[in-house]
Design a protein around this motif. Structure first.
Motif, PDB file in Angstrom:
ATOM      1  N   PRO A 162       0.921  -1.278  -0.246  1.00  0.00           N
ATOM      2  CA  PRO A 162      -0.060  -0.097  -0.041  1.00  0.00           C
ATOM      3  C   PRO A 162       0.893   1.283  -0.012  1.00  0.00           C
ATOM      4  CG  PRO A 162      -0.742  -1.622   1.623  1.00  0.00           C
ATOM      5  CD  PRO A 162       0.266  -2.139   1.079  1.00  0.00           C
ATOM      6  N   PHE A 163       1.928   1.390   0.831  1.00  0.00           N
ATOM      7  CA  PHE A 163       2.790   2.487   0.736  1.00  0.00           C
ATOM      8  C   PHE A 163       3.549   2.602  -0.512  1.00  0.00           C
ATOM      9  CE2 PHE A 163       7.199   3.946   1.539  1.00  0.00           C
ATOM     10  CZ  PHE A 163       6.942   5.328   2.061  1.00  0.00           C
ATOM     11  N   LEU A 164       3.986   1.693  -1.135  1.00  0.00           N
ATOM     12  CA  LEU A 164       4.515   1.724  -2.502  1.00  0.00           C
ATOM     13  C   LEU A 164       3.488   2.114  -3.478  1.00  0.00           C
ATOM     14  CD1 LEU A 164       6.992  -1.381  -2.479  1.00  0.00           C
ATOM     15  CD2 LEU A 164       7.560   0.860  -2.067  1.00  0.00           C
ATOM     16  N   ALA A 165       2.372   1.691  -3.226  1.00  0.00           N
ATOM     17  CA  ALA A 165       1.467   2.016  -4.476  1.00  0.00           C
ATOM     18  C   ALA A 165       1.033   3.397  -4.464  1.00  0.00           C
ATOM     19  CB  ALA A 165      -0.063   1.097  -4.097  1.00  0.00           C
ATOM     20  N   VAL A 166       0.659   3.979  -3.105  1.00  0.00           N
ATOM     21  CA  VAL A 166       0.482   5.555  -2.732  1.00  0.00           C
ATOM     22  C   VAL A 166       1.804   6.458  -3.229  1.00  0.00           C
ATOM     23  CG1 VAL A 166      -0.130   7.067  -1.401  1.00  0.00           C
ATOM     24  CG2 VAL A 166      -1.223   4.905  -1.157  1.00  0.00           C
ATOM     25  N   GLY A 167       2.996   5.850  -3.007  1.00  0.00           N
ATOM     26  CA  GLY A 167       4.118   6.576  -3.430  1.00  0.00           C
ATOM     27  C   GLY A 167       4.304   6.806  -5.078  1.00  0.00           C
ATOM     28  N   THR A 168       4.032   5.445  -5.527  1.00  0.00           N
ATOM     29  CA  THR A 168       4.270   5.677  -6.803  1.00  0.00           C
ATOM     30  C   THR A 168       3.293   6.395  -7.756  1.00  0.00           C
ATOM     31  OG1 THR A 168       5.117   3.275  -6.792  1.00  0.00           O
ATOM     32  CG2 THR A 168       4.080   3.939  -8.990  1.00  0.00           C
ATOM     33  N   PHE A 169       1.761   6.342  -7.155  1.00  0.00           N
ATOM     34  CA  PHE A 169       0.753   7.250  -7.740  1.00  0.00           C
ATOM     35  C   PHE A 169       1.106   8.605  -7.806  1.00  0.00           C
ATOM     36  CE2 PHE A 169      -3.413   9.261  -7.123  1.00  0.00           C
ATOM     37  CZ  PHE A 169      -3.889   9.130  -8.474  1.00  0.00           C
ATOM     38  N   VAL A 170       1.471   9.073  -6.256  1.00  0.00           N
ATOM     39  CA  VAL A 170       1.777  10.370  -6.381  1.00  0.00           C
ATOM     40  C   VAL A 170       2.888  10.765  -7.371  1.00  0.00           C
ATOM     41  CG1 VAL A 170       2.576  12.261  -4.681  1.00  0.00           C
ATOM     42  CG2 VAL A 170       0.833  10.423  -3.866  1.00  0.00           C
ATOM     43  N   GLY A 171       3.794   9.890  -7.073  1.00  0.00           N
ATOM     44  CA  GLY A 171       5.171  10.300  -8.107  1.00  0.00           C
ATOM     45  C   GLY A 171       4.759  10.525  -9.631  1.00  0.00           C
ATOM     46  N   MET A 172       3.629   9.757  -9.985  1.00  0.00           N
ATOM     47  CA  MET A 172       3.399   9.748 -11.417  1.00  0.00           C
ATOM     48  C   MET A 172       2.719  10.851 -11.497  1.00  0.00           C
ATOM     49  SD  MET A 172       1.937   5.864 -12.152  1.00  0.00           S
ATOM     50  CE  MET A 172       1.184   6.323 -13.539  1.00  0.00           C
ATOM     51  N   ILE A 173       1.929  11.640 -10.601  1.00  0.00           N
ATOM     52  CA  ILE A 173       1.187  12.586 -11.011  1.00  0.00           C
ATOM     53  C   ILE A 173       2.147  13.933 -10.955  1.00  0.00           C
ATOM     54  CG2 ILE A 173      -0.311  14.500  -9.768  1.00  0.00           C
ATOM     55  CD1 ILE A 173      -1.805  12.190  -8.427  1.00  0.00           C
ATOM     56  N   PHE A 174       3.204  13.828 -10.295  1.00  0.00           N
ATOM     57  CA  PHE A 174       4.397  15.046 -10.230  1.00  0.00           C
ATOM     58  C   PHE A 174       4.990  14.818 -11.450  1.00  0.00           C
ATOM     59  CE2 PHE A 174       3.571  15.788  -5.744  1.00  0.00           C
ATOM     60  CZ  PHE A 174       3.732  17.013  -5.529  1.00  0.00           C
ATOM     61  N   THR A 175       5.373  13.705 -11.957  1.00  0.00           N
ATOM     62  CA  THR A 175       6.078  13.432 -13.430  1.00  0.00           C
ATOM     63  C   THR A 175       5.326  13.810 -14.520  1.00  0.00           C
ATOM     64  OG1 THR A 175       6.977  11.264 -12.374  1.00  0.00           O
ATOM     65  CG2 THR A 175       7.202  11.805 -14.808  1.00  0.00           C
ATOM     66  N   VAL A 176       3.989  13.675 -14.386  1.00  0.00           N
ATOM     67  CA  VAL A 176       3.255  14.196 -15.554  1.00  0.00           C
ATOM     68  C   VAL A 176       3.269  15.592 -15.459  1.00  0.00           C
ATOM     69  CG1 VAL A 176       0.677  14.493 -16.277  1.00  0.00           C
ATOM     70  CG2 VAL A 176       1.600  12.231 -15.719  1.00  0.00           C
ATOM     71  N   ILE A 177       2.980  16.332 -14.510  1.00  0.00           N
ATOM     72  CA  ILE A 177       3.125  17.667 -14.279  1.00  0.00           C
ATOM     73  C   ILE A 177       4.443  18.289 -14.619  1.00  0.00           C
ATOM     74  CG2 ILE A 177       3.122  19.850 -12.618  1.00  0.00           C
ATOM     75  CD1 ILE A 177       1.304  18.158 -10.932  1.00  0.00           C
ATOM     76  N   LEU A 178       5.505  17.703 -14.689  1.00  0.00           N
ATOM     77  CA  LEU A 178       7.073  17.830 -14.802  1.00  0.00           C
ATOM     78  C   LEU A 178       6.946  17.961 -16.431  1.00  0.00           C
ATOM     79  CD1 LEU A 178       9.644  19.063 -14.212  1.00  0.00           C
ATOM     80  CD2 LEU A 178      10.241  16.525 -13.931  1.00  0.00           C
ATOM     81  N   LEU A 179       6.196  16.882 -17.144  1.00  0.00           N
ATOM     82  CA  LEU A 179       6.148  16.670 -18.356  1.00  0.00           C
ATOM     83  C   LEU A 179       5.571  17.958 -19.183  1.00  0.00           C
ATOM     84  CD1 LEU A 179       6.857  15.123 -21.166  1.00  0.00           C
ATOM     85  CD2 LEU A 179       4.629  13.898 -20.580  1.00  0.00           C
ATOM     86  N   PHE A 180       4.395  18.397 -18.574  1.00  0.00           N
ATOM     87  CA  PHE A 180       3.785  19.245 -19.210  1.00  0.00           C
ATOM     88  C   PHE A 180       4.336  20.648 -19.137  1.00  0.00           C
ATOM     89  CE2 PHE A 180       0.227  16.411 -19.067  1.00  0.00           C
ATOM     90  CZ  PHE A 180      -0.753  16.777 -19.975  1.00  0.00           C
ATOM     91  N   ILE A 181       5.020  21.086 -17.944  1.00  0.00           N
ATOM     92  CA  ILE A 181       5.632  22.077 -17.802  1.00  0.00           C
ATOM     93  C   ILE A 181       6.862  22.385 -18.748  1.00  0.00           C
ATOM     94  CG2 ILE A 181       4.329  22.684 -15.921  1.00  0.00           C
ATOM     95  CD1 ILE A 181       6.638  22.558 -14.153  1.00  0.00           C
ATOM     96  N   SER A 182       7.569  21.480 -18.738  1.00  0.00           N
ATOM     97  CA  SER A 182       8.984  21.357 -19.069  1.00  0.00           C
ATOM     98  C   SER A 182       9.243  20.735 -20.441  1.00  0.00           C
ATOM     99  CB  SER A 182       9.725  20.742 -18.046  1.00  0.00           C
ATOM    100  OG  SER A 182       9.776  19.396 -18.138  1.00  0.00           O
ATOM    101  N   ALA A 183       8.567  20.275 -21.107  1.00  0.00           N
ATOM    102  CA  ALA A 183       8.712  19.422 -22.317  1.00  0.00           C
ATOM    103  C   ALA A 183       9.329  20.419 -23.404  1.00  0.00           C
ATOM    104  CB  ALA A 183       7.524  19.046 -22.978  1.00  0.00           C
ATOM    105  N   PHE A 184       8.892  21.529 -23.588  1.00  0.00           N
ATOM    106  CA  PHE A 184       9.324  22.489 -24.658  1.00  0.00           C
ATOM    107  C   PHE A 184       9.823  23.964 -24.023  1.00  0.00           C
ATOM    108  CE2 PHE A 184       6.005  19.896 -26.578  1.00  0.00           C
ATOM    109  CZ  PHE A 184       6.830  19.099 -27.445  1.00  0.00           C
ATOM    110  N   THR A 185       9.704  24.257 -22.562  1.00  0.00           N
ATOM    111  CA  THR A 185       9.809  25.403 -22.195  1.00  0.00           C
ATOM    112  C   THR A 185      11.117  25.970 -22.490  1.00  0.00           C
ATOM    113  OG1 THR A 185       8.167  25.119 -20.499  1.00  0.00           O
ATOM    114  CG2 THR A 185       9.853  26.553 -20.031  1.00  0.00           C
ATOM    115  N   GLN A 186      12.073  25.063 -22.220  1.00  0.00           N
ATOM    116  CA  GLN A 186      13.655  25.519 -22.285  1.00  0.00           C
ATOM    117  C   GLN A 186      14.018  25.783 -23.896  1.00  0.00           C
ATOM    118  OE1 GLN A 186      15.685  26.294 -19.935  1.00  0.00           O
ATOM    119  NE2 GLN A 186      17.664  26.704 -20.808  1.00  0.00           N
ATOM    120  N   PRO A 187      13.770  24.992 -24.803  1.00  0.00           N
ATOM    121  CA  PRO A 187      13.950  25.614 -26.263  1.00  0.00           C
ATOM    122  C   PRO A 187      13.384  26.869 -26.717  1.00  0.00           C
ATOM    123  CG  PRO A 187      12.850  23.634 -26.248  1.00  0.00           C
ATOM    124  CD  PRO A 187      13.037  23.816 -24.856  1.00  0.00           C
TER     125      PRO A 187
END
Length: 264
Positions: A162-187
């Motif tokens: 259960p601990f790993l599942a919750v942590g993985t789920f939250v980590g995936m949310i932050f990873t998706v957010i990071l993808l959206f805001i950083s995919a093309f921002t720098q170039p």
């Protein structure tokens, strides 16, 4: 190779009335492989510069690991990672400059790529700070999950599911957010004199309009990062320049320009 619009430029954020951003084009699910191929061609055309940046990207995590091993002071990891996240976007800008110079039929140089890091420095620093804030918030949420997880003397794998599942789920949310805001921002920040908000919203819009190709691209990036760690960071010498050049070609394919782009 001439870049053509695959359909009328799209802008989901503008259509929603939130803000005005640079429109994007429609991507194909096979495009991430094409970006890697073009990135590899760039590496072959600028091997010395690629090696320099690859070594820089490999030395930073190696230095962090070595410092922790020598001092035993694990608290040094946080400030070290912050420094890496501050320097990372600027190192990536140097790689983007190499591909950009090739697109303009110029001979890339290390000196020119290093100067590219200060082309839109204020907003690039702002982007780095944004990444740090997201990272710190991510770590705080992870600490909260760990603190709220009920202690158990049963240290079997099943008790941690259960601990790993919750942590993985939250980590995936932050990873998706990071993808959206950083995919093309720098170039965007490096090539165009725009503010940080415009660059971030343009990136969010482009990822939203091309979810499947961009999530495939994110999977490729994640796999390369894992491979870099599994090779004790040696793999970063090759993988980071490859991803940097490929990211520039992703930007060319995704974000519209007033004039058609040409790349050989």
């Amino acid at each position: 190779m001439s870049q053509h619009f695959k359909e009328t430029p799209r802008n989901a954020i503008t259509e929603s009335g939130i803000a005005r951003v640079i429109p994007c084009k429609e991507l194909d699910i096979s495009d991430p492989i094409k970006w890697l191929s073009l990135g590899f061609q760039d590496m072959k055309r600028a091997p010395g510069i690629s090696l320099f940046y690859g070594i820089m990207f490999a030395l930073i995590p190696w230095a962090i690991t070595a410092l922790v091993a020598m001092t035993g002071w694990h608290l040094v990891i946080m400030p070290a990672i912050v420094c890496f996240m501050l320097l990372g976007p600027f190192l990536a800008a140097g790689l983007y400059d190499v591909s950009w110079e090739m697109e303009k039929q110029h001979k890339p140089s290390l000196r020119h790529s290093l100067r590219a890091m200060k082309r839109n420095a204020v907003h690039e620093w702002g982007f780095a700070v944004l990444l740090i804030v997201l990272m710190i918030f991510w770590l705080r949420v992870a600490s909260l999950i760990h603190a709220l997880y009920p202690p158990s003397y049963d240290e079997t794998y099943q008790s941690f599911i259960p601990f790993l599942a919750v942590g993985t789920f939250v980590g995936m949310i932050f990873t998706v957010i990071l993808l959206f805001i950083s995919a093309f921002t720098q170039p965007i920040l490096m090539e165009r004199k725009v503010d940080l908000a415009t660059a971030v919203l343009t990136s969010v819009n482009a990822v939203w309009e091309n979810k499947l190709p961009m999530f495939i691209w994110a999977g490729i990036i994640f796999s390369c990062v894992v491979l870099g760690f599994l090779t004790a960071f040696i793999g970063f010498i090759f993988l980071m320049p490859l991803l940097g050049y490929a990211s520039w070609h992703a930007y060319i394919d995704a974000i519209t320009t007033k004039k058609p782009r040409n790349y050989v």
